[in-house]
Design an enzyme around this catalytic site. Sequence first.
Site, PDB file in Angstrom:
ATOM      1  N   GLY A 149       0.804  -1.220   0.000  1.00 16.57           N
ATOM      2  CA  GLY A 149       0.000   0.000   0.000  1.00 16.57           C
ATOM      3  C   GLY A 149       0.839   1.273   0.000  1.00 16.57           C
ATOM      4  CD  GLN A 150      -0.272   7.402   0.471  1.00 20.40           C
ATOM      5  OE1 GLN A 150      -1.257   7.195   1.201  1.00 20.40           O
ATOM      6  NE2 GLN A 150       0.124   8.605   0.151  1.00 20.40           N
TER       7      GLN A 150
ATOM      8  CE1 TYR B 201      -9.305   3.913   7.680  1.00 18.20           C
ATOM      9  CE2 TYR B 201      -9.669   6.278   7.844  1.00 18.20           C
ATOM     10  CZ  TYR B 201      -8.803   5.208   7.775  1.00 18.20           C
ATOM     11  OH  TYR B 201      -7.451   5.419   7.784  1.00 18.20           O
TER      12      TYR B 201
HETATM   13  C1  AKB Z   1      -8.299   8.555   4.338  1.00 20.03           C
HETATM   14  O1  AKB Z   1      -8.469   9.592   3.678  1.00 20.03           O
HETATM   15  O2  AKB Z   1      -9.176   7.697   4.490  1.00 20.03           O
HETATM   16  C2  AKB Z   1      -6.964   8.328   4.996  1.00 20.03           C
HETATM   17  C3  AKB Z   1      -6.961   8.834   6.394  1.00 20.03           C
HETATM   18  C4  AKB Z   1      -6.937  10.281   6.675  1.00 20.03           C
HETATM   19  O3  AKB Z   1      -6.973   8.057   7.305  1.00 20.03           O
HETATM   20  N1  AKB Z   1      -5.933   8.958   4.232  1.00 20.03           N
END
Ligand code: AKB
Length: 317
Positions: free
Chosen positions: A11-12, A142
């Site tokens: 990943g990144q 998330y």
């Molecule tokens: C996202 O944009 O989901 C991630 C983060 C800020 O955790 N880069």
Amino acid sequence: MKRILVTGSAGQIGSELTMFLREKYGNENVVAGIHRTQPSEKLKESGPFETVDCRNSSALAATVEKFKINVIYHLAAVLSATGEKNPQLAWEVNINGLYNVLEIAREKNCSVFVPSSIAAFGPETPKDKTPQDTIQRATTMYGVTKVAGELLSDYYHKRFGVDTRGLRYPGIISYETLPGGGTTDYAVEIFYEAIKTGKYTCFLKPDTTLDMMYMPDCLKATVEVMEADSSKLEHRNAFNVTAFSVNPDLLTSEIKKHIPSFKVSYEIDEVKQAIADSWPNSLDDSAAKKEWNWKPDYDLPAMVNDMIEKLSIKLKK
Ligand code: AKB
């Protein structure tokens, strides 16, 4: 001797962190854990790699056993925008995957790096200079998994003595590997388009201010928190860290100093905009500064300068 496994190695962040760790601890001591994303040749050729799905606890345990792992940097995750499209997958990977990692760490005595994010905050969190300890009523899947992950990591430390540590990552800007499925991805895409086509259509409004950090600082912070003197850590998990806060308008102006003809237009993605609007404008990272001497090297102009220079070379090849 450290024997390290990095999950999400292609990943990144994972792709660069794996190489950074290999340089520091020796190529043969850092195993690249890959799953769906194909790793680069550089990653495959420079050290050991293994297919690991963090949702599969026995496969994870077998990898830890096989390579005698004692440190896990657990970067495999579904990010915010993908998480809103597929919340069930986000839960499975981000929570069940983390649980498996922590359980194996408990059984095999591994220390664990667990990334959190600015997404662990929500609309009721103070927006500016967001404190280290504050309201965390995240409204994205998330974000929910990040809050739960922070608490779970604290729990494994307090209850079982697992050496868990972590950072709340802001948006990470880099030129090696593209990010995927995040809300802050615009801040990387904008550079590719500025250099390749001289124009970019941004999916967030021009004044959407969020914390960001350049990859070299991200790598530095990640390793520094893992190397920090444990007796000085009050927070352990989920340290606020940032380098600068920026919005698309400000980033465009900074890029224009290098590419004056660069043009940005806006087509707002309502889902991503709502996600970004629920996150802080800027974090207070004084706990990280106090507890393990956190200090970024790149401010906004320094990051833009280096990004344009390095990405221009990369895109010419
Ligand atoms: C996202 O944009 O989901 C991630 C983060 C800020 O955790 N880069």
